[in-house]
Design an enzyme around this catalytic site. Structure first.
Site, PDB file in Angstrom:
ATOM      1  N   ASP A 136     -19.897  77.551 -74.624  1.00  0.00           N
ATOM      2  CA  ASP A 136     -19.844  78.423 -73.446  1.00  0.00           C
ATOM      3  C   ASP A 136     -20.544  77.812 -72.235  1.00  0.00           C
ATOM      4  O   ASP A 136     -21.127  78.518 -71.409  1.00  0.00           O
ATOM      5  CB  ASP A 136     -20.447  79.810 -73.771  1.00  0.00           C
ATOM      6  N   LYS A 142     -16.650  74.828 -70.111  1.00  0.00           N
ATOM      7  CA  LYS A 142     -15.664  73.754 -70.333  1.00  0.00           C
ATOM      8  C   LYS A 142     -14.306  74.132 -69.739  1.00  0.00           C
ATOM      9  O   LYS A 142     -13.605  73.287 -69.196  1.00  0.00           O
ATOM     10  CB  LYS A 142     -15.513  73.481 -71.839  1.00  0.00           C
ATOM     11  N   GLY A 170     -13.611  80.535 -76.639  1.00  0.00           N
ATOM     12  CA  GLY A 170     -13.301  81.484 -75.566  1.00  0.00           C
ATOM     13  C   GLY A 170     -13.623  80.822 -74.254  1.00  0.00           C
ATOM     14  O   GLY A 170     -14.776  80.503 -73.983  1.00  0.00           O
ATOM     15  N   HIS A 171     -12.600  80.548 -73.482  1.00  0.00           N
ATOM     16  CA  HIS A 171     -12.802  79.885 -72.192  1.00  0.00           C
ATOM     17  C   HIS A 171     -12.335  80.820 -71.097  1.00  0.00           C
ATOM     18  O   HIS A 171     -11.188  81.252 -71.096  1.00  0.00           O
ATOM     19  CB  HIS A 171     -11.993  78.591 -72.110  1.00  0.00           C
ATOM     20  N   GLN A 189     -16.031  74.576 -78.720  1.00  0.00           N
ATOM     21  CA  GLN A 189     -17.422  74.615 -79.203  1.00  0.00           C
ATOM     22  C   GLN A 189     -18.244  73.512 -78.526  1.00  0.00           C
ATOM     23  O   GLN A 189     -17.980  73.211 -77.388  1.00  0.00           O
ATOM     24  CB  GLN A 189     -17.487  74.520 -80.738  1.00  0.00           C
ATOM     25  N   LEU A 234     -25.684  76.647 -61.973  1.00  0.00           N
ATOM     26  CA  LEU A 234     -26.940  76.452 -61.238  1.00  0.00           C
ATOM     27  C   LEU A 234     -27.273  77.707 -60.433  1.00  0.00           C
ATOM     28  O   LEU A 234     -28.445  78.072 -60.271  1.00  0.00           O
ATOM     29  CB  LEU A 234     -26.808  75.228 -60.309  1.00  0.00           C
TER      30      LEU A 234
END
Ligand code: GDP
Ligand code: IMO
Ligand code: MG
Length: 428
Positions: free
Chosen positions: A13, A16, A40-41, A223, A331
């Site tokens: 997570d 990606k 899960g993207h 992952q 960030l």
């Protein structure tokens, strides 16, 4: 430029999906090489938000050929559901290619995933319950069912029979469940054969030929490094190789084809499921990271465990994967802290460790040694160049970069495509 691997540097997570989408317009192929619908993207494009699980994130980019490689495990119902969902939203999914060698997740493995977790009790892994682990176990035990088996009914039935001989013993005698019948499992799998057939190809050959033509192949890891079955925090890992090495075996391309390895690292760390996590926060700071960073699982909706950035893990990811570029994401979530702790080493039973300790027992005992960097109050979400960053944020990035082992080539300052600072061209 030949093949590029894009992998997670932490426990998943990291963003990606967004990074893949960002590069999408300039690549020809995006290959998912490991995992399945445990991933899960979330990809945000303008006002649209997409949640992808089994499909590579590159499917959202017109002109890209998305590929599901041999290293992936496929739940056919989920595959078709995702394809239908995207088609309804106007996404062209017609170019998708699926490896004939990828393994299928039969429904009995979803059941196994759930009952074994239940039986593990306190020692559970906290899996996504999608049947991932049992299906990879079957692959290694050579009782797995592959995509190509859908096209030979006789062979399929034989394989299902062979698998169920073992599984039903466990189901009935250990787990007190009903035995699955050969007919029901075979029929369930055959139901996907017709729709699957036109998608299936020898994807290793497809990619080999593309590379020979000089086309750009992006290998998108599901992952992350510390969830890798060999290099992660075993047994609290997923059941595939999520590291750059897995990109070769899971896509069927040689290591020499990979010229660049891009690792995605969040500006702090999250983890879903069980297992050690030295910088984990159990206080208001952890809750703040979770709320500000919207750290709830895309797949299971579980709250993600949150903690501070960890340099030993980052250097480890750099070494294991041969990272050439880091993308530092989220960030913006760190805005507003008076000071930002960074873990620079661990103390394990009174001894300082600058690298990850050798044993899992030691890692469970690792207490982070922090350095504290000054925070910043200015909103960074509009920054598009390094010069736009406030002094504190810039110093944070510089500090990490000096110690991570590879340059930070892009920085995420928000979920949208444009909310990115590109420092070095990732595809040059
Ligand atoms: P993946 O599994 O590595 O693709 O990551 P996920 O999609 O599960 O989780 C990352 C989440 O962070 C998603 O909701 C993204 O939309 C979001 N995201 C990605 N990059 C940034 C960023 O730089 N800032 C913020 N605020 N959100 C981001
Ligand atoms: P993406 O690709 C975060 C975790 C699960 C569990 C462990 C094993 O979105 O980064 P599994 O179902 O794979 O057998 O579960 O791995 N896990 C993830 N955590 N992001 C993921 O994927 C994950 N995929 C699996 O929570 O701890
Ligand atoms: Mg995810």
């Amino acid at each position: 430029m030949p093949a590029i691997a894009l992998i997670g540097a932490q426990w998943g997570d990291e963003g990606k999906g967004k990074a893949t989408d960002l590069l999408g317009r300039r690549v020809d192929y995006v290959v998912k090489f490991n995992g399945g619908n445990n991933a899960g993207h979330t990809v945000v494009i303008g006002d649209e938000k997409y949640a992808l699980h089994l499909l590579p994130s590159g499917i959202l980019t017109p002109g890209v050929t998305p590929v599901i490689g041999n290293g992936v495990v496929i739940d056919p119902a989920v595959l078709f559901q995702e394809l239908d969902g995207l088609a309804e939203r106007g996404v062209d999914t017609s170019r998708l290619v699926v490896s004939a060698n990828a393994h299928l997740i039969p429904s009995y493995n979803r059941t196994f995933d759930k009952v074994t977790e239940r039986f593990l009790g306190k020692r559970k892994i906290g899996t996504t319950g999608r049947g991932i682990g049992p299906t990879y176990a079957d692959k290694m035990s050579r009782v797995g069912i592959r995509v190509q088996d859908l096209f030979d009914e006789k062979i399929l039935r034989q394989k299902v029979e062979g698998a169920l001989e073992q599984k039903n013993q466990l189901f009935v005698k250990v787990y007190n469940r009903r035995a699955a019948t050969v007919d029901e499992v075979t029929d369930e799998l055959l139901a996907s054969a017709e729709r699957m057939r036109p998608l299936v190809a020898d994807t290793s050959l497809v990619l080999g030929q593309a590379l020979e033509r000089g086309e750009v192949v992006l290998l998108e890891g599901g992952q992350a490094t510390l969830l890798d079955v060999d290099h992660g925090t075993y047994p609290f890992v997923t059941s595939s190789n999520a590291t750059a090495g897995g990109a070769c075996t899971g896509a069927g391309i040689p290591p020499t084809a990979i010229s660049r390895v891009i690792a995605i690292a969040k500006a702090y760390i999250t983890r879903v499921g069980e297992g050690p996590f030295p910088t984990e926060l159990f206080d208001a700071d952890g809750e703040r990271l979770r709320q500000v960073g919207h750290e709830f699982g895309t797949t299971t909706g579980r709250p993600r465990r949150c903690g501070w950035f960890d340099l030993p893990i980052t250097r480890y990811a750099q070494r294991i994967n041969g990272v050439t570029d880091f993308v530092l994401t989220k960030l913006d979530v760190l805005t507003g802290w008076e000071r930002v702790p960074v873990c620079v080493a661990y103390e394990v039973d009174g001894e300082r460790h600058d690298e990850l300790p050798m044993t899992q027992t030691e890692f469970h005992h690792a207490v982070p040694v922090y350095e504290f960097l000054p925070g910043w109050r200015e909103d960074v979400s509009g920054a598009r160049t390094l010069a736009d960053l406030p002094r504190g944020a810039r110093a944070y990035v510089d500090y990490l970069q000096e110690r991570a082992g590879a340059p930070i080539s892009a920085i995420g300052v928000g979920p949208e495509r444009e909310q990115t600072i590109v420092v070095n061209d990732l595809l040059s």
